[in-house]
Design a protein around this motif. Structure first.
Motif, PDB file in Angstrom:
ATOM      1  N   UNK A   1       0.819  -1.213   0.000  1.00 59.36           N
ATOM      2  CA  UNK A   1       0.000   0.000   0.000  1.00 59.36           C
ATOM      3  C   UNK A   1       0.852   1.262   0.000  1.00 59.36           C
ATOM      4  N   UNK A   2       2.097   1.141   0.424  1.00 59.48           N
ATOM      5  CA  UNK A   2       3.005   2.289   0.388  1.00 59.48           C
ATOM      6  C   UNK A   2       3.225   2.796  -1.025  1.00 59.48           C
ATOM      7  N   UNK A   3       3.190   1.888  -2.007  1.00 60.00           N
ATOM      8  CA  UNK A   3       3.314   2.323  -3.397  1.00 60.00           C
ATOM      9  C   UNK A   3       2.210   3.306  -3.766  1.00 60.00           C
ATOM     10  N   UNK A   4       0.994   2.988  -3.323  1.00 59.74           N
ATOM     11  CA  UNK A   4      -0.140   3.876  -3.623  1.00 59.74           C
ATOM     12  C   UNK A   4      -0.040   5.176  -2.845  1.00 59.74           C
ATOM     13  N   UNK A   5       0.423   5.093  -1.607  1.00 54.60           N
ATOM     14  CA  UNK A   5       0.547   6.311  -0.800  1.00 54.60           C
ATOM     15  C   UNK A   5       1.548   7.271  -1.422  1.00 54.60           C
ATOM     16  N   UNK A   6       2.721   6.744  -1.798  1.00 57.45           N
ATOM     17  CA  UNK A   6       3.771   7.611  -2.333  1.00 57.45           C
ATOM     18  C   UNK A   6       3.386   8.168  -3.701  1.00 57.45           C
ATOM     19  N   UNK A   7       2.818   7.329  -4.563  1.00 57.90           N
ATOM     20  CA  UNK A   7       2.413   7.846  -5.879  1.00 57.90           C
ATOM     21  C   UNK A   7       1.270   8.835  -5.737  1.00 57.90           C
ATOM     22  N   UNK A   8       0.370   8.580  -4.780  1.00 57.62           N
ATOM     23  CA  UNK A   8      -0.724   9.513  -4.544  1.00 57.62           C
ATOM     24  C   UNK A   8      -0.247  10.844  -4.007  1.00 57.62           C
ATOM     25  N   UNK A   9       0.776  10.817  -3.149  1.00 56.51           N
ATOM     26  CA  UNK A   9       1.328  12.066  -2.628  1.00 56.51           C
ATOM     27  C   UNK A   9       2.031  12.849  -3.726  1.00 56.51           C
ATOM     28  N   UNK A  10       2.707  12.154  -4.634  1.00 53.96           N
ATOM     29  CA  UNK A  10       3.413  12.853  -5.717  1.00 53.96           C
ATOM     30  C   UNK A  10       2.449  13.553  -6.672  1.00 53.96           C
ATOM     31  N   UNK A  11       1.268  12.957  -6.845  1.00 47.91           N
ATOM     32  CA  UNK A  11       0.286  13.556  -7.750  1.00 47.91           C
ATOM     33  C   UNK A  11      -0.839  14.274  -7.008  1.00 47.91           C
ATOM     34  N   UNK A  12      -0.753  14.276  -5.691  1.00 49.44           N
ATOM     35  CA  UNK A  12      -1.777  14.868  -4.831  1.00 49.44           C
ATOM     36  C   UNK A  12      -3.144  14.260  -5.125  1.00 49.44           C
ATOM     37  N   UNK A  13      -3.157  12.933  -5.215  1.00 51.68           N
ATOM     38  CA  UNK A  13      -4.387  12.181  -5.449  1.00 51.68           C
ATOM     39  C   UNK A  13      -4.960  11.850  -4.068  1.00 51.68           C
ATOM     40  N   UNK A  14      -5.887  12.671  -3.610  1.00 48.06           N
ATOM     41  CA  UNK A  14      -6.351  12.605  -2.225  1.00 48.06           C
ATOM     42  C   UNK A  14      -6.992  11.260  -1.876  1.00 48.06           C
ATOM     43  N   UNK A  15      -7.899  10.796  -2.706  1.00 46.42           N
ATOM     44  CA  UNK A  15      -8.614   9.554  -2.405  1.00 46.42           C
ATOM     45  C   UNK A  15      -7.657   8.377  -2.293  1.00 46.42           C
ATOM     46  N   UNK A  16      -6.635   8.342  -3.148  1.00 46.55           N
ATOM     47  CA  UNK A  16      -5.685   7.234  -3.119  1.00 46.55           C
ATOM     48  C   UNK A  16      -4.854   7.264  -1.850  1.00 46.55           C
ATOM     49  N   UNK A  17      -4.383   8.442  -1.462  1.00 46.73           N
ATOM     50  CA  UNK A  17      -3.573   8.571  -0.249  1.00 46.73           C
ATOM     51  C   UNK A  17      -4.380   8.160   0.973  1.00 46.73           C
TER      52      UNK A  17
END
Length: 225
Positions: free
Chosen positions: A176-192
Motif C-alpha cells: 500500500x506504500x506504493x499507492x501512498x507515495x504515488x498519490x502524494x506525488x500527484x496529490x491524489x487525495x482519495x488514493x492517499x
C-alpha cells in the motif's frame, strides 16, 4: 468546464466511493503484497530470533552481544538500512524483507528472552525432579510460560512491520506504500487516504488476531485475570 456533482474523482475529494470501485484490483494487489511482505518478514524474524534468544539464555556471555547487535540494527534509519542492503539484494522484494527482518529481531529477541528469564527457577527444579530433560523442559515448561512475553513482542513486531513495509515503496515493493507515495506525488487525495486507512486496518486486524491466538494458547492467563 466544471465536473459533474457526483464525480468525486474529478473533484479530487478525500472521500470518494468511485475510487474504491474503479481501482478495486489495484487496491487488492497492493493489500496482498503488503500482507505477503509483512508475513514473510515477521516469520523469518521469528525463526532467527528464537535460537538467538535461546542462545542468550543458555550462555550468559552471549546475551550482551546478541542484544547489543540487534539494538544497534533497530536504530538504523529505514532508508539507510535499505541502502546498505541494496548491494546484496538489489531492487527486489527480498531487500524489503531483509530490512524488516533485521528490525524485528530487537523486539522478538528481547521479549522471548525476557519470557524465558521470567520462568521461576522452582518450576524448572520441579520439572527436573519429575525427570524432564533439557529439551522436554524447554518445550513443555519454559516455552509455554514464556509465551505471553514472546507474543507481546510478536504483536509489536508485526504492527511495526505493517508500518515499515510502506517504506519499501522507494524500491517498488511497498504494498500500500506504493499507492501512498504515488498519490502524494500527484496529490491524489482519495488514493492517499484509502491506502493509509487500509494500512491502519491491517495493523489493527493483525494485532487483534495475534491477541486472540495468545489467549487461545495461554488459557491460564485468562483464569488468572
Amino acid at each position: 468546464m466544471t465536473a459533474p456533482p457526483d464525480d468525486c474523482l474529478a473533484r479530487n475529494e478525500w472521500l470518494c466511493g468511485a475510487y474504491l470501485t474503479s481501482r478495486r484490483e489495484i487496491l487488492w494487489d497492493a493489500v496482498v503484497q503488503h500482507l505477503q511482505l509483512t508475513a514473510v518478514s515477521v516469520l523469518v524474524g521469528l525463526l532467527l530470533a528464537a535460537p538467538l534468544a535461546l542462545a542468550a539464555r543458555r550462555w550468559r556471555w552471549a546475551a550482551g552481544p546478541v542484544l547489543g547487535v540487534t539494538t544497534v540494527l533497530y536504530t538504523v534509519p529505514s532508508l539507510a538500512m535499505f541502502s546498505l542492503l541494496l548491494p546484496l539484494y538489489g531492487l527486489s522484494a527480498s531487500l524489503v524483507v531483509a530490512g524488516l527482518v533485521l528490525y524485528s529481531l530487537t523486539l522478538l529477541v528481547r521479549n522471548i528472552l525476557a519470557g524465558l528469564r521470567a520462568v521461576p527457577e522452582e518450576t524448572r527444579q520441579a520439572a527436573r525432579g519429575l525427570g524432564y530433560g533439557p529439551v522436554r523442559l524447554l518445550v513443555a515448561v519454559e516455552l509455554p510460560l514464556a509465551l505471553p512475553a514472546a507474543m507481546a513482542g510478536l504483536r509489536i513486531a508485526t504492527v511495526s512491520a505493517v508500518s515499515l513495509v510502506t517504506v519499501g515503496a522507494i524500491v517498488g515493493y511497498g504494498g500500500l506504500g506504493n499507492l501512498i507515495y504515488s498519490g502524494m506525488n500527484t496529490y491524489f487525495k482519495a488514493q492517499v487516504l484509502t491506502a493509509s486507512v487500509l494500512c491502519v486496518v491491517i495493523a489493527v486486524a493483525a494485532d487483534l488476531l495475534l491477541l486472540g491466538a495468545q489467549r487461545l494458547l495461554t488459557p491460564w492467563t485468562r483464569s488468572r485475570s
